[in-house]
Design a protein around this motif. Structure first.
Motif, mmCIF file in Angstrom:
data_model
loop_
_atom_site.group_PDB
_atom_site.id
_atom_site.type_symbol
_atom_site.label_atom_id
_atom_site.label_comp_id
_atom_site.label_asym_id
_atom_site.label_seq_id
_atom_site.Cartn_x
_atom_site.Cartn_y
_atom_site.Cartn_z
ATOM 1 N N ALA B 238 0.671 -1.071 0.047
ATOM 2 C CA ALA B 238 0.087 -0.319 -0.233
ATOM 3 C C ALA B 238 1.428 0.911 -0.331
ATOM 4 N N ALA B 239 0.519 2.206 -0.657
ATOM 5 C CA ALA B 239 1.387 3.397 -0.827
ATOM 6 C C ALA B 239 0.977 4.376 0.527
ATOM 7 N N ARG B 240 0.227 3.791 1.319
ATOM 8 C CA ARG B 240 0.661 5.178 2.473
ATOM 9 C C ARG B 240 1.608 3.614 3.529
ATOM 10 N N ALA B 241 1.939 2.340 3.409
ATOM 11 C CA ALA B 241 2.376 2.562 4.582
ATOM 12 C C ALA B 241 4.188 3.200 3.580
ATOM 13 N N PRO B 282 -1.566 -9.551 1.265
ATOM 14 C CA PRO B 282 -3.066 -8.955 1.474
ATOM 15 C C PRO B 282 -3.823 -8.803 0.475
ATOM 16 N N PRO B 283 -4.509 -8.860 0.012
ATOM 17 C CA PRO B 283 -5.970 -8.434 -0.940
ATOM 18 C C PRO B 283 -5.178 -7.468 -1.730
ATOM 19 N N LEU B 284 -5.337 -7.800 -3.459
ATOM 20 C CA LEU B 284 -4.865 -6.815 -4.088
ATOM 21 C C LEU B 284 -5.271 -5.540 -3.864
ATOM 22 N N ARG B 285 -4.294 -4.004 -4.666
ATOM 23 C CA ARG B 285 -4.452 -3.157 -4.150
ATOM 24 C C ARG B 285 -5.706 -2.134 -5.357
#
Lengths: 314, 427
Positions: B238-241, B282-285
């Motif tokens: 995730a970009a947020r990470a 994790p699920p696809l983003r």
């Protein structure tokens, strides 16, 4: 005839003119259902199996009656009590039933997408009677027919859908259908009961009933799905009723001739005031039930015609 | 005398960051010479003419699930090893989320023995961080290290008890052991089958915000700061990470991060009508996240690309999406999928090999992953341009749950060598 589908899995797959075709046919069945002799023969000789993996009284009864009135042999299977508890998979169950040559399979399942999966594995028409939080197409169609009859049209209306949107397949199917028919849709409810990314559906989102109901033509209430909640979406039912329950005061913000709808079963005193629900001048809840049978007759009729055409061609 | 001479090859050198035409000489299982200046080639017992195709260090894949012990019908060391060889993977770094978990030296010895008997490629096992991957008591980290474990992880079972996790990290640090974390807030992600957003709402799937990954990473970074542990995040998706990861690296913590090939090449919309082969963890983003991951690999912020190879049989996938098992096989599709990033000009070849080969080797303290004299001759010959339509029936894996079935791909592995021995040759 503009209705070309093999299955009725969701509103997502239907075009606006197909929805109109189906509703027009349903009008004929409303007339039939009000006659003394309520028999048609559109499904004569066909076998309809209702597979409900989730409890349902109303929808199952509606489908059963729809099939019987059109002459189908109808069988109900309460799947919760049967082989599923013995560990059989959905696909094995479907294959077993498929071998009995049904013509129409009406399926309700607690998992989103389960009916799509089943439809891939059988060679008869499949009707989605509700899958998880995904779609409940016949409910949206019966709502559309009810609105069209009450308002005289099914476009350019302001329609509010209120309450537990997140857990509701009824809301999803209605948002898609009413959007395809070019209505303005408002969603009203606490943010905890709104699905993520909902603004991208082209709806206006409100968390205040008074604001959201301003000048709407149609108020659709949703059942608070207590059985799908794993806790903590709302502080209490009494606070929910206070802020989001539909009563005469809140309804006063809508247009004076606005109609009140509810897919049932109702939690009186949770999402809707009991007196209002019974008010025949505002509430069309009983009409919805009546339209339900007609819409399901129309849907099964159309699918049976397509199936005959397909088998004839083969 | 040189054993094998690879001539007429485009050499992908992840250390130098170059692709140059030349030859590689191999003696006694190791690279003995690299000739790029057109000088005379040494005499060799065997010569492989690469026909101007690419030659690169073999892929070192961190996080492969081989289903031994417990579910050998899904994947064995034999089938996984063949799949790895066919995919240009010369070292499988295997996961401990088996049944039972690889959480004691005896089970680990079984795994190492099975790998040696059955797999044609190198196998380096990761052991569980806590007993039974239950998050209550740490495993015998010292004994497991002695027995050959290269790292420790509870895989997607996040250790939620901070005290237990902190003690395990401290203890691992005292032994210099690497710990792999799965950055995810398990409370938020419980029951989720998709990433929250319009698509998940439309499909009515239980979903998790990518913020759960950021929260998990924030927690893990705090624990690293507290304990000084050596830490590798298994998958950042995730970009947020990315901002907290960047800060943690800038602060000098001993942290690296990986991502999966699926999160680099697919997005949430690929699930389409509930295609369960696209259900992963994790699920696809969203597409924005996918692009951010590709950029982070190119910039070096994300260090490692893994296949996260997870075999599942048909029965566990032929279910409604919510009920279906997570995971996808990827040993054989890792390289062609990575070529999508190359052809899209998102990640260049040397950077891809840094993420798939050099960085994993460095992080695990291996001397492979390099195109350098003295390094093991673990090599892959491939054609990044060769087109094909992926057919899952051709996979070597016992399980064929690939999301790329029917996909048009470019990039074929032609030959794979482990310690100078051919383990795969495309027919």
């Amino acid at each position: 005839m503009t209705f070309t589908h093999r299955h009725l899995l969701g509103i997502e797959h239907l075009r606006a003119e197909e929805i109109v075709t189906l509703l027009d046919l349903a009008e004929d069945y409303v007339t039939l259902n009000r006659a003394d002799v309520k028999h048609g023969d559109a499904l004569a000789g066909l076998t309809q199996i209702n597979m409900f993996f989730e409890n349902s009284t109303r929808t199952q009864a509606s489908f059963e009656l729809a099939g019987k009135r059109l002459g189908a042999d109808v069988m109900n299977m309460a799947m919760q009590a049967s082989s599923i508890s013995k560990g059989e998979t959905l696909i094995d169950t479907a294959m077993t039933l498929n071998a009995m040559h049904p013509d129409l399979l009406v399926v309700r399942h607690p998992h989103s997408g389960a009916v799509d999966l089943l439809a891939q594995k059988v060679n008869c028409a499949v009707l989605n009677a509700g899958d998880g939080r995904h779609e409940h197409p016949t409910q949206a169609l019966l709502d559309a027919l009810t609105i069209r009859r009450a308002k005289g049209r099914l476009h350019r209306l302001n329609i509010a859908i209120c309450g537990d949107i997140a857990h509701s397949r009824v809301a999803r199917s209605n948002i898609i259908l009413l959007g395809k028919m070019e209505n303005r849709i408002r969603l009203i409810g606490p943010p905890t009961l709104m699905p993520s990314g909902i603004a991208e559906f082209g709806c206006e989102v409100y968390d205040d009933m008074a604001q959201g109901l301003q000048d709407v033509d149609v108020v659709m209430m949703l059942r608070l799905q207590r059985e799908r909640m794993d806790g903590g979406f709302i502080p209490s039912e009494r606070e929910y009723y206070h802020r989001y329950g539909l009563d005469a005061d809140k309804l006063a913000h809508a247009k004076p001739d606005a109609i009140v709808m509810h897919p049932g079963p109702m939690n009186r005193g949770v999402e809707i005031d009991g007196t209002l629900a019974d008010d025949i001048n505002r509430s069309v809840i009983q009409d919805q039930v009546e339209m339900g049978v007609a819409v399901r007759m129309a849907a099964m009729d159309l699918l049976a015609r397509n199936q005959r055409a397909l088998r004839g061609a083969a | 005398m040189t054993d094998i001479l690879f001539k007429n090859a485009k050499l992908v050198d992840p250390e130098a960051g170059t692709v140059t035409t030349g030859a590689v000489a191999v003696s006694d299982g190791r690279i003995s010479g690299i000739i790029t200046d057109g000088s005379d080639l040494p005499e060799a017992r065997e010569t492989v003419d690469c026909n101007r195709k690419h030659l690169a260090p073999g892929i070192i894949d961190i996080g492969v699930k081989v289903c031994e012990p417990g579910e050998r019908h899904k994947e064995s060391f034999g089938s996984a090893g063949l799949a790895a060889a066919a995919g240009g993977v010369t070292t499988m770094v295997t996961r401990p989320d088996t049944d039972p978990a690889i959480d004691n030296p005896e089970t680990l010895e079984f795994v190492i023995r099975r790998a040696r008997e059955a797999a044609p490629v190198n196998v380096l096992p990761i052991a569980a961080l806590t007993k039974g991957r239950l998050g209550r008591e740490m495993t015998e980290i010292g004994f497991l290290l002695d027995a050959g474990a290269v790292a420790f992880t509870d895989c997607d079972n996040v250790v939620t008890d901070h005290k237990v996790f902190g003690r395990a990290l401290s203890y691992a640090r005292s032994l210099g052991a690497l710990v792999l974390g799965h950055p995810q807030d398990p409370g938020l992600s419980a029951g989720a089958a998709a990433t929250s957003g319009k698509f998940a709402s439309l499909r009515g799937l239980p979903a998790v915000s990518p913020m759960a990954e950021r929260m998990g990473l924030d927690r893990d970074i705090a624990m690293i700061e507290m304990t000084g542990a050596r830490y590798h995040a298994d998958q950042i998706t995730a970009a947020r990470a990315l901002p907290p990861l960047e800060r943690a690296k800038a602060n000098g913590f001993d942290i690296t991060a990986g991502t999966s090939i699926h999160h680099l090449t697919l997005n949430a919309l690929d699930v389409a009508d509930y295609r369960t082969f696209f259900k992963i963890k994790p699920p696809l983003r969203d597409e924005e996240d996918r692009l951010a991951m590709a950029e982070a690999v190119q910039s070096g912020l994300i260090d490692v690309i893994s296949s996260m190879h997870t075999p599942q049989d048909e029965e566990s996938k032929r279910l409604p999406f919510e009920a279906a098992a997570s995971g996808a096989v990827a040993l054989e599709t890792l390289l062609p999928a990575a070529m999508r990033l190359f052809h899209a000009d998102q990640i260049d070849l040397p950077t891809l090999w840094r993420a798939m080969s050099l960085n994993p080797a460095k992080r695990l303290g291996l001397d492979s992953g390099r195109l350098a004299v003295g390094a093991p001759a673990d090599l892959v010959v491939f054609d990044p341009h060769a087109p094909f339509v992926m057919d899952r029936a051709t996979l070597q894996s016992k399980s064929r749950n690939t999301p790329f079935d029917g996909a048009r791909m470019q990039g074929k592995v032609l030959q794979t060598f482990v310690a100078g021995h051919s383990v795969y040759q495309r027919s």
